[in-house]
Design a protein around this motif. Structure first.
Motif, PDB file in Angstrom:
ATOM      1  N   SER A 191       0.828  -1.210   0.000  1.00 56.59           N
ATOM      2  CA  SER A 191       0.000   0.000   0.000  1.00 56.59           C
ATOM      3  C   SER A 191       0.864   1.264   0.000  1.00 56.59           C
ATOM      4  N   THR A 192       0.321   2.319  -0.558  1.00 51.88           N
ATOM      5  CA  THR A 192       0.882   3.663  -0.444  1.00 51.88           C
ATOM      6  C   THR A 192       0.646   4.143   0.985  1.00 51.88           C
ATOM      7  N   ILE A 193       1.700   4.683   1.620  1.00 57.23           N
ATOM      8  CA  ILE A 193       1.536   5.171   3.000  1.00 57.23           C
ATOM      9  C   ILE A 193       1.637   6.691   3.022  1.00 57.23           C
ATOM     10  N   ILE A 194       0.606   7.328   3.570  1.00 56.10           N
ATOM     11  CA  ILE A 194       0.585   8.779   3.732  1.00 56.10           C
ATOM     12  C   ILE A 194       0.538   9.109   5.227  1.00 56.10           C
ATOM     13  N   GLY A 195       1.478   9.935   5.667  1.00 58.75           N
ATOM     14  CA  GLY A 195       1.548  10.337   7.077  1.00 58.75           C
ATOM     15  C   GLY A 195       0.852  11.665   7.313  1.00 58.75           C
ATOM     16  N   PHE A 196       0.020  11.708   8.359  1.00 56.08           N
ATOM     17  CA  PHE A 196      -0.696  12.931   8.731  1.00 56.08           C
ATOM     18  C   PHE A 196      -0.305  13.347  10.137  1.00 56.08           C
ATOM     19  N   THR A 197       0.977  13.502  10.363  1.00 54.90           N
ATOM     20  CA  THR A 197       1.391  13.806  11.734  1.00 54.90           C
ATOM     21  C   THR A 197       2.091  15.159  11.846  1.00 54.90           C
ATOM     22  N   GLY A 198       2.348  15.817  10.718  1.00 54.84           N
ATOM     23  CA  GLY A 198       2.946  17.154  10.760  1.00 54.84           C
ATOM     24  C   GLY A 198       2.001  18.168  10.133  1.00 54.84           C
ATOM     25  N   ASP A 199       2.572  19.236   9.603  1.00 58.61           N
ATOM     26  CA  ASP A 199       1.746  20.290   8.998  1.00 58.61           C
ATOM     27  C   ASP A 199       1.131  19.843   7.685  1.00 58.61           C
ATOM     28  N   ARG A 200       1.919  19.077   6.934  1.00 60.09           N
ATOM     29  CA  ARG A 200       1.459  18.677   5.603  1.00 60.09           C
ATOM     30  C   ARG A 200       1.503  17.168   5.476  1.00 60.09           C
ATOM     31  N   PRO A 201       0.608  16.600   4.658  1.00 60.97           N
ATOM     32  CA  PRO A 201       0.680  15.158   4.425  1.00 60.97           C
ATOM     33  C   PRO A 201       2.011  14.778   3.774  1.00 60.97           C
ATOM     34  N   VAL A 202       2.560  13.636   4.183  1.00 63.36           N
ATOM     35  CA  VAL A 202       3.858  13.190   3.667  1.00 63.36           C
ATOM     36  C   VAL A 202       3.714  11.796   3.071  1.00 63.36           C
ATOM     37  N   LEU A 203       4.274  11.623   1.890  1.00 66.20           N
ATOM     38  CA  LEU A 203       4.325  10.288   1.293  1.00 66.20           C
ATOM     39  C   LEU A 203       5.435   9.511   1.976  1.00 66.20           C
ATOM     40  N   LEU A 204       5.070   8.514   2.782  1.00 65.32           N
ATOM     41  CA  LEU A 204       6.063   7.727   3.512  1.00 65.32           C
ATOM     42  C   LEU A 204       6.493   6.504   2.718  1.00 65.32           C
ATOM     43  N   ARG A 205       5.647   6.003   1.850  1.00 67.66           N
ATOM     44  CA  ARG A 205       6.018   4.864   0.989  1.00 67.66           C
ATOM     45  C   ARG A 205       5.163   4.932  -0.265  1.00 67.66           C
ATOM     46  N   GLU A 223       4.001  16.177   0.529  1.00 67.46           N
ATOM     47  CA  GLU A 223       5.464  16.204   0.618  1.00 67.46           C
ATOM     48  C   GLU A 223       5.992  14.867   0.112  1.00 67.46           C
ATOM     49  N   ARG A 224       6.974  14.913  -0.769  1.00 66.88           N
ATOM     50  CA  ARG A 224       7.442  13.659  -1.354  1.00 66.88           C
ATOM     51  C   ARG A 224       8.814  13.254  -0.893  1.00 66.88           C
ATOM     52  N   THR A 225       9.422  14.109  -0.086  1.00 69.19           N
ATOM     53  CA  THR A 225      10.837  13.947   0.206  1.00 69.19           C
ATOM     54  C   THR A 225      11.177  12.666   0.963  1.00 69.19           C
ATOM     55  N   ALA A 226      10.285  12.238   1.809  1.00 66.98           N
ATOM     56  CA  ALA A 226      10.661  11.188   2.758  1.00 66.98           C
ATOM     57  C   ALA A 226      10.964   9.851   2.105  1.00 66.98           C
ATOM     58  N   ILE A 227      10.414   9.605   0.941  1.00 61.11           N
ATOM     59  CA  ILE A 227      10.527   8.231   0.437  1.00 61.11           C
ATOM     60  C   ILE A 227      11.884   7.886  -0.145  1.00 61.11           C
ATOM     61  N   ARG A 228      12.598   8.875  -0.646  1.00 66.70           N
ATOM     62  CA  ARG A 228      13.781   8.527  -1.418  1.00 66.70           C
ATOM     63  C   ARG A 228      14.937   7.984  -0.591  1.00 66.70           C
ATOM     64  N   THR A 229      15.193   8.628   0.537  1.00 68.78           N
ATOM     65  CA  THR A 229      16.386   8.270   1.286  1.00 68.78           C
ATOM     66  C   THR A 229      16.072   7.177   2.283  1.00 68.78           C
ATOM     67  N   GLY A 230      17.054   6.383   2.594  1.00 70.18           N
ATOM     68  CA  GLY A 230      16.862   5.387   3.632  1.00 70.18           C
ATOM     69  C   GLY A 230      17.504   5.842   4.927  1.00 70.18           C
ATOM     70  N   ASP A 231      18.257   6.945   4.883  1.00 72.49           N
ATOM     71  CA  ASP A 231      19.127   7.252   6.030  1.00 72.49           C
ATOM     72  C   ASP A 231      18.382   7.865   7.212  1.00 72.49           C
ATOM     73  N   ALA A 232      17.406   8.726   6.967  1.00 70.66           N
ATOM     74  CA  ALA A 232      16.702   9.351   8.092  1.00 70.66           C
ATOM     75  C   ALA A 232      15.223   9.059   7.940  1.00 70.66           C
TER      76      ALA A 232
END
Ligand code: TXA
Ligand code: MG
Length: 335
Positions: A191-205, A223-232
């Motif tokens: 599934s596509t994961i969307i996080g609603f825990t900050g100011d804006r929705p974030v694509l988590l996966r 926000e699309r930034t979170a998915i690319r990196t594995g480090d943070a």
């Protein structure tokens, strides 16, 4: 792992026969009620399900998968109303749930206190990941059981996700009491994961619902930034190496080297393709949905052949975003 105690043979129940269906679902519900684990078909991948309100049952999931305990599980419920009992929904999350549930979407939301979900299932976070699966067998089990189910993908931790009952048995034989077999999963990526825990929705996966379709509902503010990196990772399970076959995988291959297998996407095959150890074609016509549905089965098949894998490029749009995410993780250095 010391907790791997079950070691009973795994029973596979075929749900596709009319009589088998009801009996299989009753057997699964009985197993869940006694705190056991069930291999559950969903439209994305097969899940390893347990009663989300039973801490020992949830602990059994982590033990069977060899999953790190800091990595929380997705909680599956039968519908939006049941989801609302477990988390608080803002207007945007409600819109997504109404539009895409049941279906391959997971929402990470502030968790409601006292809703009965085992702390281990959410790794002690103040949030909970919720999904309403569309698969009729998953729906039937959820309704008959009447409680939320914690269910990660039913693979050993870090390995390729399972899209058939056979894949589940290959990874978890003896560690899961029974598997409901409903044939190959239709979507094929999680599934596509969307996080609603900050100011804006974030694509988590990235996953089975295209980001383009999410944006059509939310406006352009994902926000699309979170998915690319594995480090943070914002999502604890977004480790760089994941979905990994037991053989190396090389991305963006424009030729096949001697002694490599080929994970093909479209035609013509690249130079050297005719001499590949094995070829798995994701979609001869370049159809991204077909490719997503075949991806994990193809990776498991090429893994079985034992040769390093050269993967052809896949376009970064629609379900190609999820496919490329999984391929990058499969190619990442193993920890
Ligand atoms: O399609 C799917 O989502 C499948 C089927 C079985 O439903 N399930 C699945 O579960 O892919 P799993 O455990 O393999 O992946 C769940 C992901 C992990 O990356 C985990 O870190 C993330 O969801 N997750 C769970 N709870 C979270 C939370 N509270 N905050 C952020 N990420 C969370
Ligand atoms: Mg998984």
């Amino acid at each position: 792992m010391a907790e791997r105690v079950q070691a009973l043979p795994t029973l596979i129940h075929d749900t596709r026969t009319e009589a088998g269906g009801d009996a299989a679902i009753a057997a699964a519900v009985a197993e869940l009620a006694r705190g056991g684990l069930v291999g559950l078909p969903t439209e994305t991948v097969y899940g390893l399900a347990a009663d989300a309100t039973n801490p020992l049952a949830v602990a059994g999931i982590f033990a069977a998968k060899g999953r790190p305990r800091f990595n929380p599980l997705i909680i599956h419920v039968a519908g939006l109303a049941a989801a609302g009992d477990l988390a608080t929904f803002g207007p945007a999350a409600t819109r997504l749930g109404e539009r895409f549930w049941p279906g391959p979407l997971t929402l990470v939301l502030p968790r409601r206190e006292g809703a009965g979900i085992a702390d281990l299932a959410t790794a002690g976070l103040a949030t909970v990941a919720l999904r309403v699966p569309a698969h009729p067998v998953a729906q039937a089990v959820l309704r008959a059981f009447g409680r939320p189910l914690a269910a990660p993908s039913a693979n050993r931790s870090g390995h390729v996700s399972p899209t058939t009952a056979r894949h589940v048995a290959d990874d978890l034989d003896g560690l899961v009491a029974l598997i409901l077999d409903a044939g190959p999963a239709a979507v094929g990526v999680e599934s596509t994961i969307i996080g609603f825990t900050g100011d804006r929705p974030v694509l988590l996966r990235a996953g089975g619902i295209a980001v383009e379709d999410i944006k059509a509902v939310l406006g352009d503010q994902v926000e699309r930034t979170a998915i690319r990196t594995g480090d943070a990772p914002m999502s604890p399970g977004m480790l760089a190496s994941h979905y990994a076959p037991d053989v190396p995988l090389r991305l963006n291959a424009f030729e096949v080297l001697p002694d490599e297998s080929l994970l093909a996407f479209g035609l013509p095959l690249p130079r050297g393709g005719e001499n590949a150890v094995a070829v798995e074609q994701l979609s001869a016509t370049g159809d991204l949905r077909e490719a997503a549905a075949r991806l994990f089965g193809a990776l498991r098949e090429l893994e079985r052949r034992g040769a390093p894998i050269a993967a052809m490029p896949v376009p970064e749009r629609d379900l190609g975003v999820a496919i490329n995410d999984r391929l990058r993780r499969a190619a990442a250095p193993r920890s």
